[in-house]
Design an enzyme around this catalytic site. Structure first.
Site, PDB file in Angstrom:
ATOM      1  NE  ARG A  63      25.081 -37.078  36.613  1.00  0.00           N
ATOM      2  CZ  ARG A  63      24.415 -36.288  35.432  1.00  0.00           C
ATOM      3  NH1 ARG A  63      23.761 -36.879  34.396  1.00  0.00           N
ATOM      4  NH2 ARG A  63      24.919 -35.136  35.105  1.00  0.00           N
ATOM      5  CE1 TYR A  64      22.775 -42.047  36.501  1.00  0.00           C
ATOM      6  CE2 TYR A  64      23.605 -41.182  34.370  1.00  0.00           C
ATOM      7  CZ  TYR A  64      22.699 -41.282  35.288  1.00  0.00           C
ATOM      8  OH  TYR A  64      21.587 -40.416  35.122  1.00  0.00           O
ATOM      9  NE  ARG A  67      24.129 -44.788  31.582  1.00  0.00           N
ATOM     10  CZ  ARG A  67      23.603 -45.123  32.735  1.00  0.00           C
ATOM     11  NH1 ARG A  67      24.411 -45.940  33.217  1.00  0.00           N
ATOM     12  NH2 ARG A  67      22.583 -44.700  33.178  1.00  0.00           N
ATOM     13  CB  CYS A  76      26.758 -27.067  18.194  1.00  0.00           C
ATOM     14  SG  CYS A  76      27.126 -27.788  19.911  1.00  0.00           S
ATOM     15  CB  CYS A  80      19.731 -25.422  20.776  1.00  0.00           C
ATOM     16  SG  CYS A  80      20.316 -26.414  19.626  1.00  0.00           S
ATOM     17  CB  CYS A  83      22.066 -25.366  24.541  1.00  0.00           C
ATOM     18  SG  CYS A  83      23.650 -26.310  24.877  1.00  0.00           S
ATOM     19  NE  ARG A  85      27.162 -31.325  28.653  1.00  0.00           N
ATOM     20  CZ  ARG A  85      26.593 -32.504  27.886  1.00  0.00           C
ATOM     21  NH1 ARG A  85      26.581 -32.419  26.759  1.00  0.00           N
ATOM     22  NH2 ARG A  85      26.422 -33.573  28.740  1.00  0.00           N
ATOM     23  CG  ASP A 243      18.406 -30.128  31.799  1.00  0.00           C
ATOM     24  OD1 ASP A 243      17.752 -30.908  32.511  1.00  0.00           O
ATOM     25  OD2 ASP A 243      19.142 -30.243  30.604  1.00  0.00           O
ATOM     26  CG  ASP A 280      20.358 -34.525  33.865  1.00  0.00           C
ATOM     27  OD1 ASP A 280      20.877 -34.866  35.026  1.00  0.00           O
ATOM     28  OD2 ASP A 280      20.863 -35.010  32.834  1.00  0.00           O
ATOM     29  CE  LYS A 287      20.502 -38.654  30.885  1.00  0.00           C
ATOM     30  NZ  LYS A 287      21.406 -37.905  30.971  1.00  0.00           N
TER      31      LYS A 287
HETATM   32  C1  PLP Z   1      22.753 -38.482  30.495  1.00  0.00           C
HETATM   33  C2  PLP Z   1      23.969 -38.944  31.051  1.00  0.00           C
HETATM   34  C3  PLP Z   1      24.318 -40.261  30.722  1.00  0.00           C
HETATM   35  C4  PLP Z   1      23.573 -41.384  29.809  1.00  0.00           C
HETATM   36  O1  PLP Z   1      22.224 -41.707  30.570  1.00  0.00           O
HETATM   37  P1  PLP Z   1      21.583 -42.653  29.944  1.00  0.00           P
HETATM   38  O2  PLP Z   1      20.388 -42.812  31.035  1.00  0.00           O
HETATM   39  O3  PLP Z   1      22.016 -44.192  29.898  1.00  0.00           O
HETATM   40  O4  PLP Z   1      21.067 -42.552  28.571  1.00  0.00           O
HETATM   41  C5  PLP Z   1      25.496 -40.744  31.174  1.00  0.00           C
HETATM   42  N1  PLP Z   1      26.330 -39.919  31.799  1.00  0.00           N
HETATM   43  C6  PLP Z   1      26.071 -38.583  32.272  1.00  0.00           C
HETATM   44  C7  PLP Z   1      26.936 -37.878  32.995  1.00  0.00           C
HETATM   45  C8  PLP Z   1      24.815 -38.121  31.859  1.00  0.00           C
HETATM   46  O5  PLP Z   1      24.426 -37.073  31.951  1.00  0.00           O
HETATM   47  S1  SF4 Z   2      21.364 -28.442  22.269  1.00  0.00           S
HETATM   48 FE1  SF4 Z   2      23.499 -27.378  23.073  1.00  0.00          FE
HETATM   49  S2  SF4 Z   2      25.132 -28.853  22.599  1.00  0.00           S
HETATM   50 FE2  SF4 Z   2      23.256 -29.742  21.482  1.00  0.00          FE
HETATM   51  S3  SF4 Z   2      23.450 -29.206  19.466  1.00  0.00           S
HETATM   52 FE3  SF4 Z   2      22.185 -27.517  20.786  1.00  0.00          FE
HETATM   53  S4  SF4 Z   2      23.951 -26.063  21.206  1.00  0.00           S
HETATM   54 FE4  SF4 Z   2      24.830 -27.738  20.753  1.00  0.00          FE
END
Ligand code: PLP
Ligand code: SF4
Length: 322
Positions: A63-64, A67, A76, A80, A83, A85, A243, A280, A287
């Site tokens: 996305r960025y 990174r 996991c 959670c 979560c 995801r 989220d 986010d 974010k």
């Molecule tokens: C959260 C996230 C990151 C990391 O973001 P930082 O602000 O550097 O911690 C990088 N890529 C994606 C897709 C993310 O969701």
């Molecule tokens: S927040 Fe989601 S991805 Fe993170 S440990 Fe919990 S269940 Fe796993």
């Protein structure tokens, strides 16, 4: 229970041990499902932060520019209830060798990428042998400055932090571990010892937490969490606004409530113990900080009104044009 059909359930012995009594307990509430999870609100989504919007190859989110996120496994040690995801975690195990090879090839061929973030699922549920091989592959890519792992393992399954695990992580000279934890009650003696082993191995530690209604949405609880983390050599990094995952509305506070909590922490807590409160943006836009606004423009260009930690108001002026 009916929600088990919709979202997975798992808890570790360490978190079982950390649980108090009753549904109001902050550890119980994070892992034990309730009927409230069956309620989906109109604003909630199956891909709340847009992982799938920016995926050049399977298992990778880019996305960025500098990174990428590598989803090395969907497993996991705990699931959670809030979560972000939750639609994908637990569906599968580690990324297939073919997909991993393709993802590593993409990273190797993209010099703009300076940092690889291992996530999942939880990357530290991989065996030390598998992590060691992956860290070796990443360490061999010359344009990577930093490898970062986001994990709940040091807290929820501290016995996984063995000498083999720390040696695997230390294969890159700048490996950071971002520990996910939401309440000081999770930071058991064993968890704090696991964090100490990581720190001892020279791995910088940060934390991320989710702001959760009824679990940590008051200033005393957050202050204790962030102080306990700092004392364990973990720098609080992000406090996430919860989220818009399906069935998580009962955990979500308002943005205004989160900002008021951040304002209450400023001044009460050492600056090194204060994380950035982030949202986010739904849909994969990234974010953004939503931390309390201490500075507001006035009607006069270049003149601001600043609020100090006790509520006092002060003027601040930009340099005047010369
Ligand atoms: C959260 C996230 C990151 C990391 O973001 P930082 O602000 O550097 O911690 C990088 N890529 C994606 C897709 C993310 O969701
Ligand atoms: S927040 Fe989601 S991805 Fe993170 S440990 Fe919990 S269940 Fe796993």
């Amino acid at each position: 229970m009916a929600v088990a059909r919709d979202f997975r359930i798992r808890v570790t012995p360490e978190m079982h041990h950390a649980m108090g009594n009753g549904p109001g307990d902050p550890v119980v509430a994070q892992f034990v499902p309730t009927a409230a999870e069956r309620i989906t609100r109109p604003e909630e989504r199956t891909d709340p932060i847009g992982d799938r919007v920016h995926s050049p190859v399977p298992g990778l989110t880019h996305r960025y520019p500098d990174r990428v996120i590598l989803h090395v496994t969907q497993t996991c040690d705990v699931y959670c209830r809030f979560c972000f995801r939750r639609e994908t975690v637990g569906a599968d195990g580690p990324l297939s060798p073919a997909a991993l090879t393709e993802a590593l090839a993409y990273i190797a061929a993209t010099p703009a990428v300076r940092e690889v973030i291992l996530t999942g699922g939880d990357p530290m549920t991989l065996s030390p042998r598998r992590l060691n091989a992956l860290m070796g592959d990443l360490a061999a890519i010359p344009h990577l400055d930093v490898i970062r792992l986001h994990s709940r393992v040091p807290v929820v399954a501290p016995q996984r932090i063995t000498a083999e695990m720390t040696a695997a992580l230390a294969r890159h000279p700048a490996t950071f571990v971002v520990v996910h934890t939401n309440h000081a009650q999770e930071l058991t003696a064993a968890a704090r010892e696991a964090l100490a082993r990581l720190a001892q191995a020279g791995i910088p530690l940060l934390s991320q937490s989710v702001l959760l209604k009824g679990i940590n949405d008051d200033a005393d609880t957050l202050a204790t969490l962030f102080r306990t983390l700092t004392a364990a050599r973990v720098k609080p990094y992000y406090l996430h606004h919860c989220d818009l995952a399906r069935g998580t509305g009962h955990f979500r506070t308002t943005i205004a409530a989160g900002q008021a909590l951040m304002a209450a922490l400023r001044g009460r807590l050492s600056g090194i113990a204060i994380p950035t409160y982030v949202l986010d943006i739904p849909g994969g836009y990234g974010k953004v900080p939503v931390t309390a606004d201490h500075i507001t423009p006035t009607g006069t260009p270049g003149l601001y009104r600043v609020r100090d930690w006790q509520g006092g108001l002060h003027d601040y002026a930009d340099p005047t044009a010369s």
